[in-house]
Design a protein around this motif. Structure first.
Motif, short mmCIF file in Angstrom:
data_model
loop_
_atom_site.label_atom_id
_atom_site.label_comp_id
_atom_site.label_asym_id
_atom_site.label_seq_id
_atom_site.Cartn_x
_atom_site.Cartn_y
_atom_site.Cartn_z
N ARG A 1 -0.62 -3.63 -1.32
CA ARG A 1 0.36 -2.72 -0.73
C ARG A 1 -0.06 -1.28 -1.00
O ARG A 1 -0.46 -0.94 -2.12
CB ARG A 1 1.75 -2.97 -1.32
N HIS B 1 -1.42 -6.48 9.30
CA HIS B 1 -0.68 -5.69 8.32
C HIS B 1 0.80 -5.66 8.71
O HIS B 1 1.18 -5.91 9.85
CB HIS B 1 -1.25 -4.28 8.20
N GLU C 1 2.25 0.23 3.77
CA GLU C 1 1.75 -0.92 4.52
C GLU C 1 1.10 -1.90 3.55
O GLU C 1 0.69 -1.55 2.44
CB GLU C 1 0.75 -0.49 5.59
N ARG C 2 1.03 -3.15 3.99
CA ARG C 2 0.39 -4.21 3.22
C ARG C 2 -0.66 -4.88 4.09
O ARG C 2 -0.38 -5.28 5.21
CB ARG C 2 1.42 -5.24 2.76
N GLU D 1 1.02 2.89 -0.42
CA GLU D 1 2.05 3.87 -0.08
C GLU D 1 1.38 5.21 0.22
O GLU D 1 0.51 5.65 -0.52
CB GLU D 1 3.04 4.03 -1.23
#
Length: 283
Positions: free
Chosen positions: A73, A90, A67-68, A75
């Protein structure tokens, strides 16, 4: 999580209400303060930018996820829990093989109760910490709902909510290089029987000084830190490997299977066998 090829859903930004998700909700339970949902994505997909009206915890049970938000970002691997306050903008990507998630959303009543306890922390994600094991226990309760499960689930969810409270944290002390080497040794060889005197000798410091600085820096003893490392490694092995428990106990440095089962149960709140069935129900 590796970079994945995913399908892109090019919708406009959305504000998702409590209980609303892009994936398929396979089971759900609602209470006055919390909404529990197990969500399945059968394929990789890139999700559009969106927000959630409810504050929530999410546990990645299997698969990959990224997600950002706030310009960065992130992981996540399986057995990661993240917390988001309401309205965080997001966009997400589910790994190529899909994924399974467990979300604990706070209703308006739940948020009011949390606010009365104190201000909530900013968004965070964690692995191998108590909030992860609480989420696993709560997922197990959701999957095996019994007449008394409402009270059990409420207490577990309240404990999770407590993890979202903002706690005053003193400035982190500067970490000496020798302490970094000690920590790296523990991570490299968690299965070894480590001794404070030997670690101190390798670091070039007195054992009393090592024990004091380690506890001040990591808020736990060397033994507690090593135990948490072993349990976290065990959880990942239980998720991904068919190794017999007796072999796993020996591999991770426990005295025997009984010792492994007791320590794992103390930390996670269920036996290794129950944990394996939770994450691999068809194995």
């Amino acid at each position: 999580m590796n970079e994945c090829k995913v399908d892109c859903e090019c919708h406009g930004s959305r504000d998702l209400a409590a209980g609303e998700f892009y994936g398929d909700v396979v089971r759900r339970h609602a209470s006055p303060q919390f909404l529990l949902s197990e969500i399945h994505h059968g394929r990789g997909r890139a999700l559009p930018t969106h927000t959630h009206q409810a504050a929530y915890f999410s546990l990645l049970v299997e698969g990959g996820y990224a997600e950002r938000y706030d310009g960065r970002r992130y992981e996540y691997d399986p057995l990661t829990v993240w917390w988001h306050r309401p309205g965080v903008v997001h966009d997400d990507a589910v790994g190529r093989s899909g994924g399974r998630f467990f979300n604990v959303e706070l209703t308006t009543e739940g948020m009011d109760a949390l606010a009365q306890a104190g201000p909530s922390r900013r968004d965070f994600h964690e692995q191998g910490t108590p909030v992860v094991w609480l989420a696993c226990r709560l997922l197990r309760e959701l999957r095996h709902w019994q007449p008394c499960s409402g009270l059990v689930a409420e207490n577990l969810a309240l404990e999770m909510a407590g993890c979202a409270l903002r706690r005053p944290e003193p400035p982190a002390p500067s970490t000496p290089r020798w302490l970094d080497r000690v920590v790296q040794t523990l991570h490299d060889e968690p299965e070894r029987r480590h001794y404070t005197s030997a670690l101190a000798r390798e670091a070039g410091v007195h054992p009393v000084h090592l024990a004091s600085v380690f506890r001040r820096t990591h808020r736990q003893t060397i033994g507690e830190y090593l135990r948490a490392l072993r349990v976290r490694r065990a959880a990942n092995l239980l998720r991904s490997a068919d190794m017999p428990l007796v072999q796993m106990a020996a591999t991770l440095g426990f005295a025997d299977q009984a010792h492994f089962t007791r320590i794992f149960g103390d930390v996670v709140g269920m036996t290794p066998s129950a944990f394996r069935r939770l994450l691999r129900p068809h194995s």
